[in-house]
Design an enzyme around this catalytic site. Structure first.
Site, PDB file in Angstrom:
ATOM      1  N   ASP A 195       0.833  -1.202   0.000  1.00 29.29           N
ATOM      2  CA  ASP A 195       0.000   0.000   0.000  1.00 29.29           C
ATOM      3  C   ASP A 195       0.870   1.255   0.000  1.00 29.29           C
ATOM      4  OD1 ASP A 195      -2.085   1.776   0.204  1.00 29.29           O
ATOM      5  OD2 ASP A 195      -2.282   1.564   2.379  1.00 29.29           O
ATOM      6  N   CYS A 210     -10.451   8.268  -8.776  1.00 28.78           N
ATOM      7  CA  CYS A 210     -11.710   8.840  -8.295  1.00 28.78           C
ATOM      8  C   CYS A 210     -12.044  10.070  -9.127  1.00 28.78           C
ATOM      9  CB  CYS A 210     -11.617   9.191  -6.812  1.00 28.78           C
ATOM     10  SG  CYS A 210     -13.193   9.660  -6.074  1.00 28.78           S
ATOM     11  N   HIS A 253     -27.084 -22.100   9.584  1.00 21.28           N
ATOM     12  CA  HIS A 253     -26.781 -22.956  10.725  1.00 21.28           C
ATOM     13  C   HIS A 253     -25.506 -22.503  11.433  1.00 21.28           C
ATOM     14  CE1 HIS A 253     -29.981 -25.428   9.023  1.00 21.28           C
ATOM     15  NE2 HIS A 253     -29.418 -25.151   7.860  1.00 21.28           N
TER      16      HIS A 253
END
Length: 592
Positions: free
Chosen positions: A235, A266, A527
């Site tokens: 990173d 972005c 379960h």
């Protein structure tokens, strides 16, 4: 060999583009396209030690007489293939780019890089060397380093941490290596770490940051080579082609380690602003007030934008390089040259990445006849108390659904988020196909909920041990019963249909990805062991906690997940008063 055979071969290949000699420079363009290589085509005697992978002697047995009845000697009778028409040829046929040539494997008995194939812990076993007998990675042979790329506040660390959780849950030995953590550890006492620290023109800090990045990479490589690591995630911003090539060259010195760049971009201004506000809560801005932190971070982002070089054709020239571009945290995904199985798993996960805030509810089926008898497995119906739990569960979820929609509406109004209100009304209800699970979701209105019965949610199959009580199991099969205590996740219970914990984990993989993809809320009725496995994933527990996590009967868990983090709340069922009571002190790791 006879001259006749050579003549026949020459006649047969004439006009097909496979002649044994290079055309002259004055031949037409179509002929040139049949010869992408700059070197003449090899004749049988032109091989070298570099290119030969067959015993040399086979080319020297001229005394052998060919079989006169062989169909190969009827070459004159065979129809000569016609040249490929120009309109059928690919645009760049015969003109391999440099990065495509780099992917070609050198002929030889031992290729430079072995092709990656399927590797699933507990389900596949790779043949290993005598010096690599450690089974901590469950026989996984492939290794992969994922190098994150992107300027600050684009979500790359969030994506990397999600990938790390996903791989570890699947029992691949994965570790997240943060250059930022090492930078703060080694430089906090010397540097201020303000925006100026990240200026590429600041030679002192630039050199320090480069050294820290390489030191972190060395830590990663040591872990992968000497500590049985399978997937390492590095990173850092890795914002220039020069830095990425430096990392690539260092990793390439080690044998059989795949490399994949994962770039996060972005372009959504609203999302970017939300990321900015989230990042100032991180360790780089401890002690800062909000206004000062925002100002400094924006200056840092502007510095990175000035010098940032996105992944492009220059990176594609690196041999065997794979990369993924993730735009707006999964809204758009672009891939290049993805070949390995582990890299393919990352792409599969990225295609289903979702940052929408939502609720995931988990509960076991209501009390069944087998539960009362203390039997494991089986397919019994609910007891009267179990049916009461099922009815009250549906009523409780109706109320919680209304409360969630109110919260969602208020959140949209206060923050102007970009998601539509219709997403808040979506609600899925899943159960296994066992009777007790189906009866537990019986009271959910299918007109209001998307109700599904899914066989993948069935509990761990104990094979021939199904239907035994725990006491019978421990007395008759003490060795197998001890497997649970020893946490041997690869052990498969004997008998028809018997499974291991790893079998169940990989059985649940498509459901995990589907939950990650879904933007609506969901209730899963399954379960004990299946619920434990799901909880360890969503709460990011250590993989070895699967057996230690405890989901008691008649207890409901709500997990709220978004890019800011994950929270979990437990609700205990009060059968006497027919209500669910919030229990903030409940500890999942204490079995009850």
């Amino acid at each position: 060999m006879s001259n006749t055979g050579s003549a026949r071969t020459e006649e047969f290949t004439k006009g097909t583009g496979y002649e044994a000699t290079k055309p002259n420079n004055d031949t037409d363009d179509d002929a040139k396209q049949n010869y992408p290589s700059k070197e003449p085509h090899m004749k049988l005697g032109d091989y070298t030690e570099e290119t030969s992978f067959v015993d040399d002697s086979i080319f020297k047995r001229e005394e052998l007489t060919p079989d006169r009845n062989s169909p190969a000697n009827d070459v004159e009778k065979m129809e000569v293939p016609k040249p490929t028409p120009q309109w059928m040829k690919l645009k760049d046929e015969g003109k391999l780019g440099k990065h495509r040539k780099n992917r070609l494997r050198r002929p030889g008995r031992f290729p430079v890089r072995q092709e990656s194939t399927i590797d699933i812990p507990g389900l596949t076993v790779s043949k290993r060397t005598e010096n690599d007998s450690n089974n901590a990675s469950y026989g996984i042979r492939e290794k992969l380093i994922i190098i994150l790329v992107g300027i600050p506040a684009t979500g790359k660390s969030y994506i990397g941490s999600k990938l790390s959780r996903y791989y570890n849950w699947l029992k691949y030995n994965c570790r997240f290596f943060s250059v930022g953590d090492k930078r703060r550890e080694e430089g906090a006492s010397t540097y201020s770490m303000s925006a100026d620290f990240f200026d590429i023109k600041n030679e002192e800090t630039f050199k320090f940051r480069e050294n820290v990045a390489l030191e972190t990479l060395e830590d990663l490589l040591h872990w992968m080579i000497h500590e049985n690591g399978v997937i390492g995630i590095l990173d850092a911003t890795n914002s220039t082609h020069e830095r990425r090539k430096h990392l690539y060259d260092r990793i390439s010195k080690e044998a059989d380690i795949g490399i994949m760049f994962l770039e996060s971009l972005c372009t959504d201004d609203i999302l970017f602003e939300e990321n900015i506000k989230l990042k100032i809560k991180g360790p780089d801005y401890e002690g800062y007030d909000t206004e000062s932190a925002l100002k400094d971070l924006r200056e840092r982002v502007d510095l990175y934008k000035k010098y940032y070089e996105p992944l492009d054709e220059r990176d594609e020239q690196l041999p065997f390089l794979q990369y993924v571009k993730v735009i707006n945290v999964g809204i758009k995904v672009v891939t290049h040259n993805i070949e390995g199985f582990l890299a393919g798993q990352a792409v599969y996960f990225m295609l289903n990445l979702n940052i929408q805030k939502r609720q995931i509810w988990l509960t076991r089926p209501g009390e069944s006849l087998d539960t009362v008898a203390g039997r494991i497995g089986g397919d019994a119906s609910l007891t009267p108390i179990g049916k009461q739990y099922a009815q009250d569960l549906a009523n409780f979820m109706d109320r919680q659904r209304v409360l969630w929609q109110l919260r969602y509406t208020n959140d949209l109004a206060s923050t102007n988020k970009r998601f539509s209100l219709s997403e808040a009304s979506s609600f899925n209800v899943w159960s296994s196909v066992r009777k007790r699970a189906i009866e537990t979701i019986e009271f959910f209105n299918p007109d209001s909920y998307n109700v599904k019965k899914i066989r993948l949610l069935n509990d761990l199959n104990l094979g021939s041990r199904e239907g035994l009580t725990l006491r019978e199991f421990s007395e008759k099969y003490p060795d197998e019963f001890d497997v649970i205590k020893r946490k041997d996740y690869a052990y498969r219970f004997s008998g028809q249909g018997g499974e291991s914990y790893l079998d169940v984990i990989h059985r649940l993989q498509p459901l995990i990805v589907e939950i990650e993809r879904s933007s609506g809320n969901i209730l899963v009725v399954s379960h004990r062991i299946v619920s434990n496995i799901l909880m360890t994933y969503f709460l990011n527990y250590h993989p070895e906690d699967i057996i230690d996590v405890g989901l008691p009967l008649h207890t409901l868990f709500c997990i709220e997940s978004d890019r800011y983090g994950t929270t979990c709340m437990a609700y205990r069922y009060d059968a006497a008063n027919r209500q669910f009571i919030k229990d903030p002190m409940f500890d999942l790791r204490k079995r009850t």
